[in-house]
Design a protein around this motif. Structure first.
Motif, PDB file in Angstrom:
ATOM      1  N   GLY A 216     -25.505   2.917   0.665  1.00  0.00           N
ATOM      2  CA  GLY A 216     -24.309   2.155   0.336  1.00  0.00           C
ATOM      3  C   GLY A 216     -23.039   2.958   0.542  1.00  0.00           C
ATOM      4  N   PHE A 217     -23.077   4.246   0.208  1.00  0.00           N
ATOM      5  CA  PHE A 217     -21.923   5.104   0.456  1.00  0.00           C
ATOM      6  C   PHE A 217     -21.635   5.197   1.957  1.00  0.00           C
ATOM      7  CE2 PHE A 217     -21.478   8.010  -3.516  1.00  0.00           C
ATOM      8  CZ  PHE A 217     -21.273   6.882  -4.285  1.00  0.00           C
ATOM      9  N   ALA A 218     -22.690   5.326   2.758  1.00  0.00           N
ATOM     10  CA  ALA A 218     -22.503   5.401   4.206  1.00  0.00           C
ATOM     11  C   ALA A 218     -21.894   4.111   4.744  1.00  0.00           C
ATOM     12  CB  ALA A 218     -23.831   5.698   4.889  1.00  0.00           C
TER      13      ALA A 218
ATOM     14  N   ALA B 188     -21.875   0.979  -8.186  1.00  0.00           N
ATOM     15  CA  ALA B 188     -22.368  -0.401  -8.169  1.00  0.00           C
ATOM     16  C   ALA B 188     -22.058  -1.065  -6.832  1.00  0.00           C
ATOM     17  CB  ALA B 188     -21.735  -1.189  -9.316  1.00  0.00           C
ATOM     18  N   HIS B 189     -20.870  -0.794  -6.305  1.00  0.00           N
ATOM     19  CA  HIS B 189     -20.504  -1.370  -5.005  1.00  0.00           C
ATOM     20  C   HIS B 189     -21.445  -0.865  -3.916  1.00  0.00           C
ATOM     21  CE1 HIS B 189     -18.067  -3.035  -1.836  1.00  0.00           C
ATOM     22  NE2 HIS B 189     -17.854  -1.842  -1.305  1.00  0.00           N
ATOM     23  N   ALA B 190     -21.770   0.414  -3.953  1.00  0.00           N
ATOM     24  CA  ALA B 190     -22.701   0.978  -2.973  1.00  0.00           C
ATOM     25  C   ALA B 190     -24.067   0.306  -3.065  1.00  0.00           C
ATOM     26  CB  ALA B 190     -22.826   2.485  -3.178  1.00  0.00           C
TER      27      ALA B 190
ATOM     28  N   ASP C 119     -28.198  -3.470  -1.110  1.00  0.00           N
ATOM     29  CA  ASP C 119     -29.059  -4.598  -1.474  1.00  0.00           C
ATOM     30  C   ASP C 119     -28.963  -5.711  -0.442  1.00  0.00           C
ATOM     31  OD1 ASP C 119     -30.725  -5.922  -3.642  1.00  0.00           O
ATOM     32  OD2 ASP C 119     -29.055  -7.337  -3.559  1.00  0.00           O
ATOM     33  N   ARG C 120     -27.732  -6.033  -0.011  1.00  0.00           N
ATOM     34  CA  ARG C 120     -27.530  -7.082   0.978  1.00  0.00           C
ATOM     35  C   ARG C 120     -28.236  -6.755   2.294  1.00  0.00           C
ATOM     36  NH1 ARG C 120     -21.866  -6.980   0.546  1.00  0.00           N
ATOM     37  NH2 ARG C 120     -21.531  -7.709  -1.555  1.00  0.00           N
TER      38      ARG C 120
ATOM     39  N   GLU D 118     -27.583  -9.003 -10.137  1.00  0.00           N
ATOM     40  CA  GLU D 118     -26.679  -8.566  -9.061  1.00  0.00           C
ATOM     41  C   GLU D 118     -27.441  -7.858  -7.956  1.00  0.00           C
ATOM     42  OE1 GLU D 118     -22.683  -7.003 -10.375  1.00  0.00           O
ATOM     43  OE2 GLU D 118     -23.689  -7.084 -12.317  1.00  0.00           O
ATOM     44  N   LEU D 119     -28.554  -7.214  -8.295  1.00  0.00           N
ATOM     45  CA  LEU D 119     -29.450  -6.669  -7.288  1.00  0.00           C
ATOM     46  C   LEU D 119     -30.649  -7.588  -7.185  1.00  0.00           C
ATOM     47  CD1 LEU D 119     -29.482  -2.807  -7.991  1.00  0.00           C
ATOM     48  CD2 LEU D 119     -28.020  -4.113  -6.436  1.00  0.00           C
TER      49      LEU D 119
END
Length: 548
Positions: free
Chosen positions: A78-80, A212-214, A219-220, A255-256
């Motif tokens: 997610g960070f990437a 959480a954003h990562a 997840d998407r 959310e996940l």
């Protein structure tokens, strides 16, 4: 009042590839309460429908068990995805291209804020080397910068970052790591293994919303690729122990959507005395179907393409180099024994055969079959080591995508032809009855499990050469390694991994039957929908037939 028994969901009108022990194929299934209740032909399953049943029409497509990604790094991924600097190749051909992207990010960043980039791969750059502080300083003289290698085993920082980290010519190499230096002894900015891990531990800790954003981004992407369960083999590497509570919150709130099986990073959760808390002390009993604590991740060595994977024989073009162990064999055995005694499954990263030797040796002193201890990547495992793994009940998760992404380099630069053809020896493992999963190690390689299936079947490199075709498996064997056998790694083969009555209704809808297309077509199959617990969590079209 009668309790309704009608299905919540019916899937019909195509091929349902169950991957059960009998290899059963049907055309429809029904699910209620998150589990499969019936399988059969369209007519008999449609007859079960009630007024509230939703229908997913396959329209000739194929449903298979949802993919289980057995080694992944969702936060890192997610960070990437969210990083201000994409340092990967593509899109970058040269270090200068990365520097141009960095210059844009620096202009937009507040004064003094760290600027991060991800995914650079020195083996794919025309420069054929790591970026150094000399490449980064001209475009980022005041902002501290860190570029993380695609493997996560290296990073490059600029002079501003070196100053903040307190790294000078006099700074000693940490155990299990290295600070690269120039001819004058000054740090170049390239940090290797534990030296790179140290940088992550010193960076400002991301806040909960950033983490959480990562996770939401990752997840998407997992869902869009048919993945219904992911093994996070390194929980805590980026966000520390707080990642555990965050996972639980996001999973409980919905959310996940993917199921997460968490392998805690040993360095993040071990106490000051080096010992791991027990699952009970970390609240494992309260976890459910969506999120579960599974085990503990330990790193034994580095990466072959970075020449830090620990080999018994030297590197092909550098025969005096053998890579490095991040833990001594004695310390590794102590860590494994402690993890086992605390009640955890151990998952130990081992790429080089010398590291794998130490891991198998450490597992000799515990009951590997009972705990289902596993070796991660297991890239250059030898035949004699596979014999002992089979005897001891040690499992594996193979990073089969190495064949495509770095196979040419393994053959020509790092391992030589004979050792290279045996990387990820799936046939040798299967012959011995070793149960294994396959993985992408995202963000090290792209997510799609179908690409991993193709790698296992085709054994082709990026340049189009076959690499060890005798280790190629058939499509069904590769699919099982991404489904029911991957479920076995966490002891959940009775819950998921095949489409059978009573099991979780987790499945992926593919554009065609992977067992009926050509090998090359495997890579081009599309995921059309992903169902988790009987609910359509992702769809390429967003379409679902209304209740009957």
């Amino acid at each position: 009042m009668a309790v309704p028994t009608e299905p919540d969901l019916i899937v019909r009108g195509g091929v349902v590839l169950t991957l059960d022990g009998a290899g059963r194929r049907v055309s429809a299934l029904a699910a209620r309460g998150g589990r499969i209740t019936a399988l059969g032909d369209d007519r008999e399953i449609s007859a079960l429908a009630g007024p509230h049943t939703r229908v997913l029409e396959l329209e000739g497509r194929t449903a298979i068990p949802g993919f289980i990604e057995s080694h992944n790094h969702p936060v890192f991924f997610g960070f990437a995805l969210a990083a201000p600097v994409d340092a990967g190749s593509p899109p970058n051909d040269r270090i200068a291209d990365i520097a141009e992207r960095l210059a844009v990010a620096v202009r937009e960043a507040p004064a003094g804020e760290w600027v991060r980039g991800f995914r650079y791969d020195h083996t794919l750059l025309a420069d054929r080397r790591h970026p150094t502080r000399h490449d980064l300083d001209p475009v980022s003289p005041r902002h501290p910068v860190v570029l993380t290698h695609v493997t996560g085993h290296f990073c490059t920082v600029n002079s501003a970052a070196l100053a903040l980290l307190g790294i000078t010519a006099a700074t000693p190499d940490p155990p299990g790591g290295r600070i690269e230096r120039d001819a004058s002894g000054e740090a170049t900015g390239v940090l290797v293994e534990t030296a790179a891990f140290l940088v992550n531990s010193q960076l400002p800790r991301p806040d909960e919303e950033t983490l959480a954003h990562a996770l939401r981004l990752a997840d998407r992407e997992f869902l869009a690729n048919g993945i219904t369960t992911v093994h996070d083999t390194g929980t805590g590497l980026f966000g520390g122990t707080g990642e555990l509570a965050l996972y639980r919150r996001l999973s409980a709130s919905g959310e996940l959507r993917t199921r997460v099986r968490s392998y805690l990073a040993h360095q993040a959760f071990a106490g000051a005395d080096g010992r791991m808390p027990t699952p009970g002390e970390l609240g494992a009993a309260s976890d459910g179907e969506r999120f579960r604590l599974a085990g503990v991740k330990i790193i034994a060595d580095g990466s072959i393409q970075g020449r830090t994977g620990c080999l018994a024989e030297g590197y092909h073009q550098h025969p005096d180099e053998h890579g490095m162990m991040l833990q001594s064999p004695e310390r590794l055995a102590e860590m494994v024994a402690d993890v086992d005694a605390a009640g955890w499954q151990a998952a130990v990263h081992g790429n080089g055969d010398a590291a794998i030797e130490a891991i198998v040796g450490a597992y000799r002193h515990v009951d590997s079959a009972a705990r289902r201890h596993r070796i991660e990547h297991c890239q250059t495992v030898r035949e004699d080591q596979l014999d002992r793994m089979a005897e001891q009940g040690v499992l594996a998760s193979f990073f089969v995508k190495h064949v495509y992404y770095w196979g040419d380099g393994h053959r020509d630069l790092w391992l030589g032809p004979e050792r290279a053809r045996r990387i990820s020896p799936l046939v040798s493992a299967h012959r011995r009855g070793i149960i294994y999963g396959l993985h992408s190690d995202t963000p090290v390689t792209p997510v799609p499990p179908l690409e991993g299936v193709w790698c296992a079947v085709a054994r082709r490199t990026r340049d189009g050469h076959e690499l060890g075709p005798e280790q190629a498996v058939d499509v069904e064997r590769a699919l099982r390694a991404y489904t029911v056998d991957a479920a076995h790694l966490t002891g959940e083969e009775g819950e998921t991994g095949t489409l059978e009555a009573g099991k979780l209704a987790d499945l992926a809808v593919l554009s065609d039957d992977p067992t009926a297309v050509t090998t090359e077509a495997l890579r081009t199959l599309r995921v059309e929908a992903t169902v988790v617990g009987g609910e359509v969590a992702w769809s390429a079209t967003g379409e679902l037939s209304p209740a009957l």
